[in-house]
Enzyme design. Sequence first.
Site, PDB file in Angstrom:
ATOM      1  N   ARG A 155       6.635 -36.884  -7.109  1.00 63.20           N
ATOM      2  CA  ARG A 155       7.585 -36.237  -8.012  1.00 63.20           C
ATOM      3  C   ARG A 155       8.846 -37.070  -8.256  1.00 63.20           C
ATOM      4  O   ARG A 155       9.938 -36.735  -7.788  1.00 63.20           O
ATOM      5  CB  ARG A 155       7.952 -34.845  -7.484  1.00 63.20           C
ATOM      6  CG  ARG A 155       6.720 -33.971  -7.371  1.00 63.20           C
ATOM      7  CD  ARG A 155       7.037 -32.579  -6.926  1.00 63.20           C
ATOM      8  NE  ARG A 155       7.362 -31.677  -8.008  1.00 63.20           N
ATOM      9  CZ  ARG A 155       7.624 -30.391  -7.833  1.00 63.20           C
ATOM     10  NH1 ARG A 155       7.635 -29.863  -6.655  1.00 63.20           N
ATOM     11  NH2 ARG A 155       7.910 -29.625  -8.849  1.00 63.20           N
ATOM     12  N   CYS A 162       7.529 -34.554  -1.841  1.00 62.61           N
ATOM     13  CA  CYS A 162       7.300 -33.213  -1.329  1.00 62.61           C
ATOM     14  C   CYS A 162       5.807 -33.029  -1.206  1.00 62.61           C
ATOM     15  O   CYS A 162       5.032 -33.901  -1.583  1.00 62.61           O
ATOM     16  CB  CYS A 162       7.928 -32.151  -2.212  1.00 62.61           C
ATOM     17  SG  CYS A 162       6.997 -31.834  -3.687  1.00 62.61           S
ATOM     18  N   ASP A 201       1.048 -23.985 -11.849  1.00 58.70           N
ATOM     19  CA  ASP A 201       1.544 -23.009 -10.873  1.00 58.70           C
ATOM     20  C   ASP A 201       0.606 -21.807 -10.680  1.00 58.70           C
ATOM     21  O   ASP A 201       0.867 -20.961  -9.814  1.00 58.70           O
ATOM     22  CB  ASP A 201       2.947 -22.516 -11.265  1.00 58.70           C
ATOM     23  CG  ASP A 201       4.012 -23.576 -11.051  1.00 58.70           C
ATOM     24  OD1 ASP A 201       3.712 -24.625 -10.451  1.00 58.70           O
ATOM     25  OD2 ASP A 201       5.161 -23.367 -11.491  1.00 58.70           O
ATOM     26  N   ARG A 253      10.620 -18.725  -1.291  1.00 61.73           N
ATOM     27  CA  ARG A 253      11.311 -19.522  -2.306  1.00 61.73           C
ATOM     28  C   ARG A 253      11.002 -18.981  -3.698  1.00 61.73           C
ATOM     29  O   ARG A 253      11.798 -19.174  -4.607  1.00 61.73           O
ATOM     30  CB  ARG A 253      10.864 -20.988  -2.229  1.00 61.73           C
ATOM     31  CG  ARG A 253      11.329 -21.696  -0.966  1.00 61.73           C
ATOM     32  CD  ARG A 253      11.014 -23.165  -1.054  1.00 61.73           C
ATOM     33  NE  ARG A 253      11.308 -23.637  -2.402  1.00 61.73           N
ATOM     34  CZ  ARG A 253      10.581 -24.523  -3.079  1.00 61.73           C
ATOM     35  NH1 ARG A 253       9.531 -25.056  -2.540  1.00 61.73           N
ATOM     36  NH2 ARG A 253      10.931 -24.882  -4.289  1.00 61.73           N
ATOM     37  N   LYS A 257      11.645 -17.391 -11.645  1.00 63.33           N
ATOM     38  CA  LYS A 257      12.280 -18.427 -10.824  1.00 63.33           C
ATOM     39  C   LYS A 257      12.551 -19.684 -11.633  1.00 63.33           C
ATOM     40  O   LYS A 257      13.643 -20.234 -11.597  1.00 63.33           O
ATOM     41  CB  LYS A 257      11.389 -18.774  -9.624  1.00 63.33           C
ATOM     42  CG  LYS A 257      11.862 -19.997  -8.865  1.00 63.33           C
ATOM     43  CD  LYS A 257      10.966 -20.355  -7.707  1.00 63.33           C
ATOM     44  CE  LYS A 257       9.926 -21.399  -7.999  1.00 63.33           C
ATOM     45  NZ  LYS A 257      10.395 -22.769  -8.221  1.00 63.33           N
ATOM     46  N   ASN A 258      11.542 -20.151 -12.360  1.00 61.71           N
ATOM     47  CA  ASN A 258      11.699 -21.434 -13.043  1.00 61.71           C
ATOM     48  C   ASN A 258      12.614 -21.363 -14.258  1.00 61.71           C
ATOM     49  O   ASN A 258      12.976 -22.394 -14.817  1.00 61.71           O
ATOM     50  CB  ASN A 258      10.331 -21.996 -13.450  1.00 61.71           C
ATOM     51  CG  ASN A 258       9.564 -22.518 -12.239  1.00 61.71           C
ATOM     52  OD1 ASN A 258      10.101 -22.558 -11.137  1.00 61.71           O
ATOM     53  ND2 ASN A 258       8.320 -22.898 -12.450  1.00 61.71           N
TER      54      ASN A 258
END
Length: 418
Positions: free
Chosen positions: A123, A118, A307, A399, A22-23
Amino acid sequence: MKKILITGGTALEGEVAISGAKNAVLPILCAALLADGPVEIANVPNLQDVLTTARLLRELGAEVEHDTVASRFLINPCPASGHVAPYELVRTMRASVLVLGPLLARHGAAEVSLPGGCAIGSRPVDLHIHAMQALGAQVEVEHGFIRARVDRLRGGRIEFPTVSVGATENALMAASLAAGTTVIDNAAREPEIVDLADCLVALGADIEGAGSGRIVVRGVERLAGGTHAVLPDRIEAGTFLVAAAMTGGRVTATGTRADTMVTTLEKLSEAGAEAEVDGDRITVDMRGRRPRAVDIVTAPHPGFPTDMQAQFMAMNCIAEGVGTIDERIFENRFMHVNELMRLGACIDIEGNRATVTGVEALTGAPVMATDLRASASLILAGLVAEGETLVDRVYHLDRGYENIEAKLSGLGAQIARV
Ligand code: UD1
């Protein structure tokens, strides 16, 4: 709204295929905006964030074809003439800010909504703005938008005061089409940065040093179309391997890159798992044993990834002994703690440190996901909890994890979307 129901108690066994990262894919899809020909991206995971990025690229005028069966994207950036990333899209996905560099470099103008706060902290985007200014852009923040302009970006020196993955990516993309050479110091060294650089080089960029703290980019006049396959997702792979260790099972993750997962594999070994790497396959075996608690300190790569923090916290909850988790990247990334405690976990928080005392067993309960990796930790906890765990707000999970319940079912877990 969909929820995930898990009946805990099964040791996971078998093989699971890991998707593209994803990243890595999010910046790479944005980088396609820099090209003046079609860009084909392979190994694209089918995730909500990827669909949001595709919507954003279309909004900007690009043609995007998504072949979900072949996990492939074909992007024609030529018709893209828009330069506004609207609030509706940026709000749902902070990574939308990654169009800032490409839009400025390609069109000399960008208006990107401020992402706002968030769940895992405030952030800010000051480092992204700092990078664009260092390349000669005029940047203002007004009416909730970052508005940036420039005739043509020119190479310059960008020194980041703190390491930022996203700001490094924006800098890399913008510098690729700037006039002259850019030196990026204190650059993020994540494998996803290297993957983005590889993709840019495949399109004709001139980049050296990606993966180190200093990246040198010699700007080129144009980037052409090309193809790139996205790196495997080290966080998805790590999540399944922790699931194997927690449940006392044996799981092989296939299509992985163990060299991007060194700290995760070290911590699994420290917890008592046998971890074996064979080419692109990683096997973790914890049959007949209970994990030992481990201490974690998150840090920019090559340190332990933030993560993976929540997943290891879930493992510590049922491990033997006491483990501490120090979160050093994000200020408020312990949202999963209260939910884990609802399952019977014993966790104390002091500032950015959580101390977890392992218990013999967790017990199932309804819990609420608060962010992407927090959701993963709740799923993992549910896999070992006695009885049923119902995880609400699973859109967070979608997500970042492709087909997680199908993949876990394939390993024997009792899990379903209800
Ligand atoms: C990326 C990852 C995310 C991961 C994080 C850290 C993507 C799409 N997301 O997020 O999964 O958890 O890296 O590895 O790749 N900061 C500032 N100013 C800025 C930018 C960041 O102060 O302009 C701070 C952040 O608040 C945070 C730290 O820097 O405390 C690191 O954030 P950053 O590396 O930028 O994370 P992201 O790129 O947003």
